[in-house]
Design a protein around this motif. Sequence first.
Motif, PDB file in Angstrom:
ATOM      1  N   UNK A 183     -27.266  23.384 -14.641  1.00 23.25           N
ATOM      2  CA  UNK A 183     -27.974  23.351 -13.346  1.00 23.25           C
ATOM      3  C   UNK A 183     -28.100  21.941 -12.812  1.00 23.25           C
ATOM      4  N   UNK A 184     -28.116  20.940 -13.715  1.00 25.67           N
ATOM      5  CA  UNK A 184     -28.275  19.571 -13.242  1.00 25.67           C
ATOM      6  C   UNK A 184     -27.082  19.124 -12.405  1.00 25.67           C
ATOM      7  N   UNK A 185     -25.909  19.702 -12.650  1.00 24.09           N
ATOM      8  CA  UNK A 185     -24.768  19.390 -11.805  1.00 24.09           C
ATOM      9  C   UNK A 185     -25.030  19.853 -10.369  1.00 24.09           C
ATOM     10  N   UNK A 186     -25.652  20.994 -10.225  1.00 21.62           N
ATOM     11  CA  UNK A 186     -25.991  21.485  -8.892  1.00 21.62           C
ATOM     12  C   UNK A 186     -27.144  20.678  -8.297  1.00 21.62           C
ATOM     13  N   UNK A 187     -28.149  20.387  -9.119  1.00 20.15           N
ATOM     14  CA  UNK A 187     -29.305  19.637  -8.624  1.00 20.15           C
ATOM     15  C   UNK A 187     -28.870  18.274  -8.088  1.00 20.15           C
ATOM     16  N   UNK A 188     -28.102  17.533  -8.894  1.00 21.84           N
ATOM     17  CA  UNK A 188     -27.719  16.182  -8.487  1.00 21.84           C
ATOM     18  C   UNK A 188     -26.480  16.168  -7.586  1.00 21.84           C
ATOM     19  N   UNK A 189     -25.719  17.249  -7.610  1.00 31.05           N
ATOM     20  CA  UNK A 189     -24.531  17.288  -6.772  1.00 31.05           C
ATOM     21  C   UNK A 189     -24.779  17.860  -5.389  1.00 31.05           C
ATOM     22  N   UNK A 190     -25.807  18.712  -5.263  1.00 32.15           N
ATOM     23  CA  UNK A 190     -26.051  19.399  -3.984  1.00 32.15           C
ATOM     24  C   UNK A 190     -27.488  19.260  -3.494  1.00 32.15           C
ATOM     25  N   UNK A 191     -28.456  19.620  -4.339  1.00 33.52           N
ATOM     26  CA  UNK A 191     -29.855  19.677  -3.920  1.00 33.52           C
ATOM     27  C   UNK A 191     -30.399  18.288  -3.597  1.00 33.52           C
ATOM     28  N   UNK A 192     -30.222  17.346  -4.504  1.00 33.62           N
ATOM     29  CA  UNK A 192     -30.736  15.989  -4.291  1.00 33.62           C
ATOM     30  C   UNK A 192     -30.079  15.307  -3.087  1.00 33.62           C
ATOM     31  N   UNK A 219     -31.588   5.175  -7.449  1.00 32.85           N
ATOM     32  CA  UNK A 219     -31.840   5.891  -8.700  1.00 32.85           C
ATOM     33  C   UNK A 219     -32.325   4.973  -9.821  1.00 32.85           C
ATOM     34  N   UNK A 220     -32.211   3.652  -9.638  1.00 34.01           N
ATOM     35  CA  UNK A 220     -32.733   2.745 -10.669  1.00 34.01           C
ATOM     36  C   UNK A 220     -34.240   2.934 -10.840  1.00 34.01           C
ATOM     37  N   UNK A 221     -34.902   3.579  -9.859  1.00 32.03           N
ATOM     38  CA  UNK A 221     -36.341   3.827  -9.958  1.00 32.03           C
ATOM     39  C   UNK A 221     -36.660   5.256 -10.360  1.00 32.03           C
ATOM     40  N   UNK A 222     -35.665   5.984 -10.857  1.00 29.32           N
ATOM     41  CA  UNK A 222     -35.899   7.347 -11.320  1.00 29.32           C
ATOM     42  C   UNK A 222     -36.529   7.341 -12.712  1.00 29.32           C
ATOM     43  N   UNK A 223     -37.120   8.484 -13.068  1.00 27.71           N
ATOM     44  CA  UNK A 223     -37.695   8.662 -14.384  1.00 27.71           C
ATOM     45  C   UNK A 223     -36.800   9.533 -15.237  1.00 27.71           C
ATOM     46  N   UNK A 224     -37.366  10.634 -15.720  1.00 28.20           N
ATOM     47  CA  UNK A 224     -36.613  11.514 -16.609  1.00 28.20           C
ATOM     48  C   UNK A 224     -36.706  12.952 -16.102  1.00 28.20           C
ATOM     49  N   UNK A 225     -36.430  13.891 -16.993  1.00 27.15           N
ATOM     50  CA  UNK A 225     -36.348  15.310 -16.637  1.00 27.15           C
ATOM     51  C   UNK A 225     -37.581  15.779 -15.879  1.00 27.15           C
ATOM     52  N   UNK A 226     -37.363  16.500 -14.799  1.00 26.35           N
ATOM     53  CA  UNK A 226     -38.455  17.018 -13.981  1.00 26.35           C
ATOM     54  C   UNK A 226     -38.074  18.394 -13.451  1.00 26.35           C
TER      55      UNK A 226
END
Length: 346
Positions: free
Chosen positions: A10-19, A222-229
């Motif tokens: 799902x992270x491929x969809x989250x970071x590829x489309x949703x974000x 994204x250098x200011x991102x955290x972790x899994x959410x």
Amino acid sequence: EDAALMADLKWERVFGTVVPEAQGHIARILDLPSASQIAFAPNTHEFVGRLLSCFPAGRKIRVVSTDAEFMSFSRQMARAEEEQLADVHRVAAEPFATFSERFIEAMQAAPCDLVFFSHVFFNSGFVVPNLEGIVAAAPASAMLVIDGYHGFCAVPTSLKAVADRAFYLAGGYKYAQSGEGACFLAVPRNFEGRPLNTGWFADFGHLSGGASHRVGFSSDGFRMMGATFDPSGLYRFNAVMKMFLDENLPIATVHAHVKSLQKRFLDGLTSIARGVDALQSSNLIAPENGIDGTGRFLTFRRDDARVIEESLRKKDVIVDHRGDRLRFGFGAYHDESDIDTLLALL
């Protein structure tokens, strides 16, 4: 459904489309030059902590802020002061007419490391004017952060002129109608800070790379991102933004609608006021140019703010208070009949 069907994929969809879709909506609304500079987190406090972790340890930081910041920042700074980690100068929000000048003077009075102020103050609704002037006057060495929580999707805002100097912090809980978990930070394109508080998403694009002797960071926001959410908030945010586009409702149109309702409310208060104890338009906390200088809510200074809130709630009218500040919120879903009903109940 994505989580159930795709599991870790799902992270491929989250970071590829949703974000990217969410980044695009935010960049469009705020007139930002680069959507890739936007990072996400479950709440704004996470970003506050990460921004503070960019400063070297073992040295007290000097902060210039206001006495009208929300708890995500004010509580954290008060705690830092207790541990002698920060020296905070808080500029009074009132009188509003001179705020910008007084804030600029405070920034320039002595060297400072961090400048932090709200675009719209949570306890008054006052919209800080002259954002560009304040940003331009800030010391070049200082990190500058604008808390846009009560401004994003509430008042028309262009950050194009300050996007490469100021951080902008906001969320979708209120005016973007997205619920919890959809907060973001717009990061200046030239920012190369290395936050101590960092998660694996801050270098998400290089996870498959070889080992390095130095912790890597993404070259964009994204250098200011955290972790899994939980990304559910971003799905909701995208759905709401698409609805507003489909209905051809830009922020400026909703803002104008809200202002017309606020005027109807204040005019009605003037006509129904009975006695010195009645809620009156003279109780309004507003700058000299009236409601044109406020956001989506009107704030009244009342010693009995809590009592009024509780009384109205018994009549199914939802308002809130902060100390002696009584807040009435207005939105796209209200119309003139709602205002008339409220006035009748008052």
